[in-house]
Design a protein around this motif. Structure first.
Motif, mmCIF file in Angstrom:
data_model
loop_
_atom_site.group_PDB
_atom_site.id
_atom_site.type_symbol
_atom_site.label_atom_id
_atom_site.label_comp_id
_atom_site.label_asym_id
_atom_site.label_seq_id
_atom_site.Cartn_x
_atom_site.Cartn_y
_atom_site.Cartn_z
ATOM 1 N N PHE A 29 0.848 -1.193 0.000
ATOM 2 C CA PHE A 29 0.000 0.000 0.000
ATOM 3 C C PHE A 29 0.884 1.244 0.000
ATOM 4 C CE2 PHE A 29 -2.182 3.444 2.291
ATOM 5 C CZ PHE A 29 -3.293 3.573 1.467
ATOM 6 N N GLY A 30 0.674 2.116 -0.985
ATOM 7 C CA GLY A 30 1.420 3.374 -1.083
ATOM 8 C C GLY A 30 0.513 4.546 -0.768
ATOM 9 N N TYR A 31 0.990 5.436 0.099
ATOM 10 C CA TYR A 31 0.179 6.603 0.498
ATOM 11 C C TYR A 31 0.901 7.913 0.223
ATOM 12 C CZ TYR A 31 3.299 6.200 4.504
ATOM 13 O OH TYR A 31 4.427 6.100 5.294
ATOM 14 N N GLY A 32 2.149 7.829 -0.252
ATOM 15 C CA GLY A 32 2.929 9.039 -0.528
ATOM 16 C C GLY A 32 3.602 8.897 -1.870
ATOM 17 N N SER A 33 4.923 8.968 -1.848
ATOM 18 C CA SER A 33 5.641 8.941 -3.128
ATOM 19 C C SER A 33 5.408 7.645 -3.896
ATOM 20 C CB SER A 33 7.141 9.150 -2.913
ATOM 21 O OG SER A 33 7.666 8.121 -2.105
ATOM 22 N N LEU A 34 4.994 6.601 -3.189
ATOM 23 C CA LEU A 34 4.698 5.354 -3.921
ATOM 24 C C LEU A 34 3.482 5.510 -4.831
ATOM 25 C CD1 LEU A 34 5.317 2.401 -1.401
ATOM 26 C CD2 LEU A 34 6.780 3.242 -3.227
ATOM 27 N N ILE A 35 2.690 6.558 -4.635
ATOM 28 C CA ILE A 35 1.548 6.771 -5.545
ATOM 29 C C ILE A 35 2.042 7.280 -6.897
ATOM 30 C CG2 ILE A 35 -0.634 7.978 -5.929
ATOM 31 C CD1 ILE A 35 -0.957 8.296 -2.940
ATOM 32 N N TRP A 36 3.027 8.196 -6.879
ATOM 33 C CA TRP A 36 3.407 8.827 -8.147
ATOM 34 C C TRP A 36 4.816 8.476 -8.612
ATOM 35 C CZ3 TRP A 36 3.455 11.686 -3.591
ATOM 36 C CH2 TRP A 36 4.668 12.280 -3.263
ATOM 37 N N VAL A 61 8.534 14.677 5.221
ATOM 38 C CA VAL A 61 7.798 13.798 4.321
ATOM 39 C C VAL A 61 6.760 13.027 5.137
ATOM 40 C CG1 VAL A 61 9.586 13.640 2.543
ATOM 41 C CG2 VAL A 61 9.670 12.097 4.520
ATOM 42 N N LEU A 62 6.044 12.163 4.441
ATOM 43 C CA LEU A 62 4.897 11.522 5.088
ATOM 44 C C LEU A 62 5.261 10.315 5.934
ATOM 45 C CD1 LEU A 62 2.360 11.480 2.120
ATOM 46 C CD2 LEU A 62 2.205 12.882 4.192
ATOM 47 N N THR A 63 4.468 10.129 6.950
ATOM 48 C CA THR A 63 4.361 8.839 7.610
ATOM 49 C C THR A 63 2.889 8.622 7.930
ATOM 50 O OG1 THR A 63 5.148 7.407 9.384
ATOM 51 C CG2 THR A 63 4.756 9.731 9.959
ATOM 52 N N ARG A 67 15.231 2.289 -0.808
ATOM 53 C CA ARG A 67 14.710 3.624 -1.133
ATOM 54 C C ARG A 67 14.098 4.293 0.104
ATOM 55 N NH1 ARG A 67 9.713 4.703 -5.494
ATOM 56 N NH2 ARG A 67 8.622 6.092 -4.073
ATOM 57 N N GLU A 68 13.425 3.511 0.930
ATOM 58 C CA GLU A 68 12.698 4.066 2.081
ATOM 59 C C GLU A 68 13.392 3.686 3.390
ATOM 60 O OE1 GLU A 68 10.772 6.121 1.114
ATOM 61 O OE2 GLU A 68 9.962 5.484 -0.804
ATOM 62 N N LYS A 69 14.710 3.850 3.415
ATOM 63 C CA LYS A 69 15.478 3.356 4.565
ATOM 64 C C LYS A 69 15.567 4.369 5.709
ATOM 65 C CE LYS A 69 19.903 4.805 2.548
ATOM 66 N NZ LYS A 69 19.247 5.690 1.560
ATOM 67 N N THR A 116 2.796 -1.962 4.320
ATOM 68 C CA THR A 116 3.057 -0.574 3.987
ATOM 69 C C THR A 116 4.289 -0.139 4.774
ATOM 70 O OG1 THR A 116 1.986 1.580 3.670
ATOM 71 C CG2 THR A 116 1.626 0.513 5.785
ATOM 72 N N TYR A 117 4.849 1.003 4.414
ATOM 73 C CA TYR A 117 6.034 1.521 5.121
ATOM 74 C C TYR A 117 5.599 2.627 6.076
ATOM 75 C CZ TYR A 117 9.161 -0.951 1.925
ATOM 76 O OH TYR A 117 9.834 -1.926 1.225
ATOM 77 N N ILE A 118 6.032 2.492 7.327
ATOM 78 C CA ILE A 118 5.661 3.474 8.347
ATOM 79 C C ILE A 118 6.910 3.968 9.074
ATOM 80 C CG2 ILE A 118 4.479 3.744 10.569
ATOM 81 C CD1 ILE A 118 2.315 1.915 9.544
HETATM 82 C C1 BEZ Z 1 4.424 5.544 0.474
HETATM 83 O O1 BEZ Z 1 4.286 6.272 -0.458
HETATM 84 O O2 BEZ Z 1 3.616 4.659 0.720
HETATM 85 C C2 BEZ Z 1 5.591 5.677 1.346
HETATM 86 C C3 BEZ Z 1 5.716 6.800 2.094
HETATM 87 C C4 BEZ Z 1 6.811 6.922 2.905
HETATM 88 C C5 BEZ Z 1 7.759 5.916 2.958
HETATM 89 C C6 BEZ Z 1 7.596 4.786 2.207
HETATM 90 C C7 BEZ Z 1 6.510 4.667 1.390
#
Ligand code: BEZ
Length: 166
Positions: free
Chosen positions: A6-13, A51-53, A80-82, A103-105
């Motif tokens: 599940f992507g909620y931030g940059s993983l969307i675009w 950025v998002l969490t 990438r999301e380390k 998802t990444y939190i």
């Molecule tokens: C995401 O877009 O789901 C995402 C946001 C922050 C870190 C990793 C993934």
């Protein structure tokens, strides 16, 4: 083996990985917030961006995009999301069915976690920050545009856009 992410931030675009299927999706009990510091993409260790969490919130619904991927995609995304993120198991709501996924939190207390702040301060930090992946404001505007495409309006994001645009 295949997994739903599940992507909620940059993983969307910013989809720089192969996938088998992609669907608009949601997870329940979580809200997206600009509460995570970015030392490696939209800021630097000395001047982190924001950025998002995801923050746990009873009955909240976070809409994003789900991808069905092969296991080896995790190697790329974990790198990438380390910056303080961890993979967490979630139930993902697709159109008409729920699937298990991850998802990444950036959990509260991780080394890059910044936490809440007045929206004007968050907007100011976003405006002044940049890193190897570009200007922090572009992350905010890409998100806003991606959410509009998904038909999602979120006060936290919209208020930051309004503040950042002055
Ligand atoms: C995401 O877009 O789901 C995402 C946001 C922050 C870190 C990793 C993934």
């Amino acid at each position: 083996m295949q997994h739903w992410i599940f992507g909620y931030g940059s993983l969307i675009w910013r989809v720089d990985f192969p996938y088998h299927e992609r669907e608009k999706a949601a997870i329940v009990g979580w809200s997206r917030r600009f509460w995570q510091g970015s030392h490696d993409h939209r800021g630097t260790p000395d001047a982190p961006g924001r950025v998002l969490t995801l923050i746990p919130e009873h009955d909240a619904r976070c809409v994003g995009m789900a991808y069905l991927v092969d296991e080896d995609v995790f190697e790329h995304l974990d790198h990438r999301e380390k910056n303080g993120y961890e993979r967490v198991d979630v139930h993902i709501r697709l159109a008409g069915r729920d699937v298990p996924g991850v998802t990444y939190i950036g959990a509260e207390g991780n080394f890059a976690y910044l936490g809440p702040a007045p929206l004007a301060d968050i907007a100011a930090q976003i405006i002044r920050s940049q890193g190897p992946s570009g200007h922090n404001i572009d992350y905010l505007l890409e998100l806003d545009s991606a959410l509009a495409t998904l038909g999602v309006t979120e006060p936290h994001v919209r208020s930051l856009v309004e503040l950042a645009r002055g």
